[in-house]
Design an enzyme around this catalytic site. Structure first.
Site, PDB file in Angstrom:
ATOM      1  N   CYS A 295      42.719  46.968  26.225  1.00 14.41           N
ATOM      2  CA  CYS A 295      41.398  46.385  26.517  1.00 14.41           C
ATOM      3  C   CYS A 295      41.314  45.704  27.885  1.00 14.41           C
ATOM      4  CB  CYS A 295      41.007  45.403  25.418  1.00 14.41           C
ATOM      5  SG  CYS A 295      41.956  43.867  25.431  1.00 14.41           S
TER       6      CYS A 295
ATOM      7  N   CYS B  36      46.623  43.726  28.874  1.00 13.63           N
ATOM      8  CA  CYS B  36      46.676  44.543  27.673  1.00 13.63           C
ATOM      9  C   CYS B  36      46.215  45.948  28.072  1.00 13.63           C
ATOM     10  CB  CYS B  36      45.771  43.971  26.585  1.00 13.63           C
ATOM     11  SG  CYS B  36      45.626  45.031  25.130  1.00 13.63           S
TER      12      CYS B  36
ATOM     13  N   CYS C 204      47.315  40.871  21.254  1.00 12.41           N
ATOM     14  CA  CYS C 204      46.229  40.547  22.175  1.00 12.41           C
ATOM     15  C   CYS C 204      45.115  39.852  21.404  1.00 12.41           C
ATOM     16  CB  CYS C 204      45.716  41.824  22.821  1.00 12.41           C
ATOM     17  SG  CYS C 204      44.296  41.566  23.899  1.00 12.41           S
TER      18      CYS C 204
ATOM     19  N   CYS D 292      41.851  42.309  21.306  1.00 11.13           N
ATOM     20  CA  CYS D 292      41.754  43.566  20.558  1.00 11.13           C
ATOM     21  C   CYS D 292      42.762  43.708  19.423  1.00 11.13           C
ATOM     22  CB  CYS D 292      41.878  44.758  21.497  1.00 11.13           C
ATOM     23  SG  CYS D 292      43.537  45.016  22.174  1.00 11.13           S
TER      24      CYS D 292
ATOM     25  N   CYS E 107      55.411  36.212  31.651  1.00 15.93           N
ATOM     26  CA  CYS E 107      54.899  34.852  31.545  1.00 15.93           C
ATOM     27  C   CYS E 107      53.442  34.949  31.101  1.00 15.93           C
ATOM     28  CB  CYS E 107      55.030  34.171  32.899  1.00 15.93           C
ATOM     29  SG  CYS E 107      54.588  32.441  32.895  1.00 15.93           S
TER      30      CYS E 107
END
Length: 135
Positions: A101, A98, A49, A52, A121
Site C-alpha cells: 500500500c 509497505c 502494516c 493494509c 528502523c
C-alpha cells in the site's frame, strides 16, 4: 489477485487511520523516539502494516537498537518491503515502505546485527502487532 496494490484516496486513508498514523504512513512524518507503540513488545507474533494489514516483520527479527524506534534485522519475506532513496533533511537515506500500500514505515540502515547487517528502523505507529495464537 493477492499481490494487487491497495490504492485509496486521501479521504479513505484519513477515515481509517488515527491522525498520527496518517501523518506517518501517508505523509512520511516520524514519531519522536521512545514514544511510539511496540518498542518494548516482546511477545511472539507478526508486525503488520497499520494501513493494509500486510505482514512485514516477525518478532524473532526484532532487536533493541537503542534508537528509540522498533528495529528489525530482516523483513518477513522477499517483496514485502519496498525501498526508495530519501534525500530529505539534508541526508541520504533509504526509505522503507509497505510494498502492498506504499505506507511510509521508516528507513533501513546498514548498521544492524548479523545475519543481515541491516536495521529496519520503523515508526511504531506504522505497525500493528498480531500475537501468535496461544498453545
Amino acid at each position: 489477485m493477492a499481490d494487487e496494490k491497495i490504492v485509496k484516496d486521501d479521504s479513505e486513508w484519513r477515515q481509517n487511520l488515527t491522525p498520527e498514523q496518517y501523518a506517518i504512513t501517508r505523509c512520511s512524518a516520524t514519531e519522536r523516539p521512545f514514544t511510539g507503540p511496540w518498542l518494548d513488545e516482546k511477545r511472539e507474533g507478526t508486525f503488520v502494516c497499520v494501513c493494509c494489514g500486510s505482514g512485514l516483520f516477525r518478532s524473532d527479527t526484532k532487536y533493541e537498537s537503542g534508537s528509540g524506534w522498533p528495529s528489525f534485522f530482516d523483513a518477513i519475506g522477499p517483496g514485502v518491503i519496498a525501498t526508495k532513496e530519501d534525500l530529505s533533511h539534508g541526508m541520504r537515506r533509504i526509505e522503507i515502505l509497505c510494498a502492498k500500500c506504499d505506507a511510509h514505515l521508516g528507513h533501513v540502515f546498514p548498521d544492524g546485527p548479523k545475519p543481515t547487517g541491516l536495521r529496519y528502523c520503523t515508526n511504531g505507529h506504522a505497525l500493528d502487532f498480531k500475537p501468535d495464537a496461544a498453545d
